[in-house]
Design an enzyme around this catalytic site. Sequence first.
Site, PDB file in Angstrom:
ATOM      1  CG  HIS A  79      -2.035  -1.053   1.076  1.00 46.85           C
ATOM      2  ND1 HIS A  79      -2.777  -1.510   2.151  1.00 46.85           N
ATOM      3  CD2 HIS A  79      -2.502  -1.723  -0.007  1.00 46.85           C
ATOM      4  CE1 HIS A  79      -3.640  -2.429   1.729  1.00 46.85           C
ATOM      5  NE2 HIS A  79      -3.489  -2.578   0.424  1.00 46.85           N
ATOM      6  CB  VAL A 105      -5.312  -8.488  20.230  1.00 47.92           C
ATOM      7  CG1 VAL A 105      -3.878  -8.204  20.631  1.00 47.92           C
ATOM      8  CG2 VAL A 105      -5.813  -7.422  19.251  1.00 47.92           C
TER       9      VAL A 105
HETATM   10  C1  BJW Z   1      -3.208  -6.552  16.794  1.00 47.33           C
HETATM   11  C2  BJW Z   1      -2.615  -5.750  17.783  1.00 47.33           C
HETATM   12  C3  BJW Z   1      -1.444  -6.251  18.427  1.00 47.33           C
HETATM   13  C4  BJW Z   1      -4.351  -4.708  16.996  1.00 47.33           C
HETATM   14  N1  BJW Z   1      -0.966  -7.445  18.058  1.00 47.33           N
HETATM   15  N2  BJW Z   1      -2.723  -7.732  16.475  1.00 47.33           N
HETATM   16  C5  BJW Z   1     -12.526  -7.920  -3.330  1.00 47.33           C
HETATM   17  C6  BJW Z   1     -13.524  -8.163  -2.421  1.00 47.33           C
HETATM   18  C7  BJW Z   1     -14.118  -7.105  -1.721  1.00 47.33           C
HETATM   19  C8  BJW Z   1     -13.720  -5.775  -1.937  1.00 47.33           C
HETATM   20  C9  BJW Z   1     -12.724  -5.537  -2.853  1.00 47.33           C
HETATM   21  C10 BJW Z   1     -12.141  -6.595  -3.532  1.00 47.33           C
HETATM   22  N3  BJW Z   1     -11.178  -6.074  -4.344  1.00 47.33           N
HETATM   23  C11 BJW Z   1     -11.162  -4.728  -4.170  1.00 47.33           C
HETATM   24  C12 BJW Z   1     -12.089  -4.360  -3.289  1.00 47.33           C
HETATM   25  C13 BJW Z   1     -12.364  -2.943  -2.869  1.00 47.33           C
HETATM   26  C14 BJW Z   1     -11.425  -2.433  -1.818  1.00 47.33           C
HETATM   27  C15 BJW Z   1     -11.657  -3.251  -0.564  1.00 47.33           C
HETATM   28  O1  BJW Z   1     -10.895  -4.108  -0.202  1.00 47.33           O
HETATM   29  N4  BJW Z   1     -12.709  -2.930   0.163  1.00 47.33           N
HETATM   30  C16 BJW Z   1     -13.047  -3.643   1.392  1.00 47.33           C
HETATM   31  C17 BJW Z   1     -12.844  -2.709   2.597  1.00 47.33           C
HETATM   32  C18 BJW Z   1     -14.445  -4.171   1.289  1.00 47.33           C
HETATM   33  N5  BJW Z   1     -10.031  -2.501  -2.238  1.00 47.33           N
HETATM   34  C19 BJW Z   1      -9.449  -1.518  -2.916  1.00 47.33           C
HETATM   35  O2  BJW Z   1     -10.066  -0.514  -3.257  1.00 47.33           O
HETATM   36  C20 BJW Z   1      -7.992  -1.699  -3.305  1.00 47.33           C
HETATM   37  N6  BJW Z   1      -7.823  -1.409  -4.692  1.00 47.33           N
HETATM   38  C21 BJW Z   1      -8.307  -2.178  -5.657  1.00 47.33           C
HETATM   39  O3  BJW Z   1      -8.795  -3.261  -5.461  1.00 47.33           O
HETATM   40  O4  BJW Z   1      -8.178  -1.653  -6.910  1.00 47.33           O
HETATM   41  C22 BJW Z   1      -8.742  -2.342  -8.022  1.00 47.33           C
HETATM   42  C23 BJW Z   1      -8.206  -1.662  -9.269  1.00 47.33           C
HETATM   43  C24 BJW Z   1      -7.531  -2.422 -10.194  1.00 47.33           C
HETATM   44  C25 BJW Z   1      -7.019  -1.801 -11.346  1.00 47.33           C
HETATM   45  C26 BJW Z   1      -7.184  -0.437 -11.532  1.00 47.33           C
HETATM   46  C27 BJW Z   1      -7.846   0.323 -10.578  1.00 47.33           C
HETATM   47  C28 BJW Z   1      -8.359  -0.302  -9.441  1.00 47.33           C
HETATM   48  C29 BJW Z   1      -7.090  -0.697  -2.586  1.00 47.33           C
HETATM   49  C30 BJW Z   1      -7.057  -0.852  -1.112  1.00 47.33           C
HETATM   50  C31 BJW Z   1      -6.225   0.274  -0.487  1.00 47.33           C
HETATM   51  C32 BJW Z   1      -6.224   0.250   1.025  1.00 47.33           C
HETATM   52  N7  BJW Z   1      -5.630   1.450   1.520  1.00 47.33           N
HETATM   53  C33 BJW Z   1      -5.473   1.635   2.967  1.00 47.33           C
HETATM   54  C34 BJW Z   1      -4.859   3.045   3.214  1.00 47.33           C
HETATM   55  C35 BJW Z   1      -3.366   3.049   2.880  1.00 47.33           C
HETATM   56  C36 BJW Z   1      -2.737   4.361   3.113  1.00 47.33           C
HETATM   57  C37 BJW Z   1      -2.686   4.773   4.561  1.00 47.33           C
HETATM   58  O5  BJW Z   1      -2.067   4.089   5.397  1.00 47.33           O
HETATM   59  O6  BJW Z   1      -3.277   5.791   4.860  1.00 47.33           O
HETATM   60  O7  BJW Z   1      -4.600   0.627   3.501  1.00 47.33           O
HETATM   61  S1  BJW Z   1      -6.961   1.382   3.843  1.00 47.33           S
HETATM   62  C38 BJW Z   1      -6.234   0.609   5.270  1.00 47.33           C
HETATM   63  O8  BJW Z   1      -6.658  -0.770   5.387  1.00 47.33           O
HETATM   64  C39 BJW Z   1      -4.727   0.564   4.955  1.00 47.33           C
HETATM   65  C40 BJW Z   1      -4.348  -0.788   5.490  1.00 47.33           C
HETATM   66  O9  BJW Z   1      -3.137  -1.210   4.897  1.00 47.33           O
HETATM   67  C41 BJW Z   1      -5.535  -1.631   5.125  1.00 47.33           C
HETATM   68  C42 BJW Z   1      -5.653  -2.907   5.921  1.00 47.33           C
HETATM   69  O10 BJW Z   1      -5.863  -2.648   7.275  1.00 47.33           O
HETATM   70  P1  BJW Z   1      -5.145  -3.549   8.390  1.00 47.33           P
HETATM   71  O11 BJW Z   1      -3.685  -3.395   8.286  1.00 47.33           O
HETATM   72  O12 BJW Z   1      -5.673  -4.914   8.339  1.00 47.33           O
HETATM   73  O13 BJW Z   1      -5.585  -2.776   9.728  1.00 47.33           O
HETATM   74  P2  BJW Z   1      -6.934  -2.926  10.589  1.00 47.33           P
HETATM   75  O14 BJW Z   1      -7.009  -1.733  11.447  1.00 47.33           O
HETATM   76  O15 BJW Z   1      -8.072  -3.222   9.730  1.00 47.33           O
HETATM   77  O16 BJW Z   1      -6.677  -4.211  11.499  1.00 47.33           O
HETATM   78  C43 BJW Z   1      -5.721  -4.206  12.547  1.00 47.33           C
HETATM   79  C44 BJW Z   1      -5.682  -5.603  13.147  1.00 47.33           C
HETATM   80  O17 BJW Z   1      -4.644  -5.669  14.105  1.00 47.33           O
HETATM   81  C45 BJW Z   1      -6.981  -6.001  13.882  1.00 47.33           C
HETATM   82  O18 BJW Z   1      -7.357  -7.292  13.449  1.00 47.33           O
HETATM   83  C46 BJW Z   1      -6.577  -6.017  15.363  1.00 47.33           C
HETATM   84  O19 BJW Z   1      -7.265  -6.989  16.111  1.00 47.33           O
HETATM   85  C47 BJW Z   1      -5.112  -6.340  15.268  1.00 47.33           C
HETATM   86  N8  BJW Z   1      -4.249  -5.862  16.393  1.00 47.33           N
HETATM   87  N9  BJW Z   1      -3.314  -4.609  17.974  1.00 47.33           N
HETATM   88  C48 BJW Z   1      -1.587  -8.171  17.155  1.00 47.33           C
HETATM   89  N10 BJW Z   1      -0.786  -5.539  19.449  1.00 47.33           N
END
Ligand code: BJW
Length: 251
Positions: free
Chosen positions: A116, A218
């Site tokens: 990302h 967690v």
């Molecule tokens: C602990 C802890 C501790 C806490 N120890 N654990 C297929 C199916 C469904 C939807 C889609 C699909 N394909 C695409 C989509 C749409 C969309 C999507 O996924 N939507 C869903 C939300 C439904 N995806 C997109 O739009 C992507 N692009 C795309 O598919 O483009 C297609 C395309 C093709 C060709 C041309 C044009 C387009 C892009 C996704 C971009 C995501 N961006 C972000 C922001 C990045 C920049 C920034 O940082 O500001 O990325 S969003 C945000 O979520 C960020 C993260 O990397 C990402 C994932 O989050 P993550 O890391 O999992 O964090 P959390 O907070 O969700 O979870 C934290 C976890 O930690 C929890 O489980 C806690 O329990 C745990 N935890 N403390 C261990 N101490």
Amino acid sequence: MFERVARLLASSGSTIAFTGAGISAESGIPTFRGKDGLWKNYKAEELATPEAFGRNPKLVWDFYRWRMGLILKARPNPAHYALAELERLGILTAVITQNVDDLHREAGSKNVIELHGNIFQVRCSSCPYREDLKESGRLEEFLSMKGLPKCPECGSLLRPDVVWFGEALPRDALERAFGLAEKADIVLVIGTSGAVYPAAYIPYIVNERGGRVIEVNVERSGITPIADVFIRGKAGEVLPHIVELVREVVR
Ligand code: BJW
Ligand code: ZN
């Protein structure tokens, strides 16, 4: 359970790690979802989309500058160091991360795939101009800037070089990550909700090819249903313990 994981890792030919915001939570960087998540206070669609940037670039830049400052002060935690150690031991092939915070590299991991983007990189919203703010030495300037940063080549707005919703992931990074997932016999899934695609396909690919999914979180996540081993706990506590046991097995 920990001994079993250590034995599996020690005998693995190709382990990859797939990490999310949870691995950096203990470094003081807020996660996105969940009770302390960023998006309890901010709406994702107001900040992490190209449309939001088009509508209100000031709001989006303020948000990213705030996070850049926070991340700049953060240090890798024992979980980041544990993964770097697993790579040195010849067990871990790569860290595939959704995080933009650079902490894996800071901890000493060499093969880091950023799906990302990286919060310390910026690019032009209309021409190919890119800049790494740590390399160019302009990070402080960006952090204290009141107005909006402009492209030195064409004068358009610069934007963070991160992947927003609806945008394609960097092709090379995604291809390498999927390629590694196809060959991996273990994926360590750490601190991700598994809610965001295509990144969240990675553990599914490993699982479908017969590899094992070992998860540390967690709480349960979108990946937990396919996890062969689910360890509930903080990454910064669980991972160093596992690495300690691995060292005893490989010794
Ligand atoms: C602990 C802890 C501790 C806490 N120890 N654990 C297929 C199916 C469904 C939807 C889609 C699909 N394909 C695409 C989509 C749409 C969309 C999507 O996924 N939507 C869903 C939300 C439904 N995806 C997109 O739009 C992507 N692009 C795309 O598919 O483009 C297609 C395309 C093709 C060709 C041309 C044009 C387009 C892009 C996704 C971009 C995501 N961006 C972000 C922001 C990045 C920049 C920034 O940082 O500001 O990325 S969003 C945000 O979520 C960020 C993260 O990397 C990402 C994932 O989050 P993550 O890391 O999992 O964090 P959390 O907070 O969700 O979870 C934290 C976890 O930690 C929890 O489980 C806690 O329990 C745990 N935890 N403390 C261990 N101490
Ligand atoms: Zn430009």
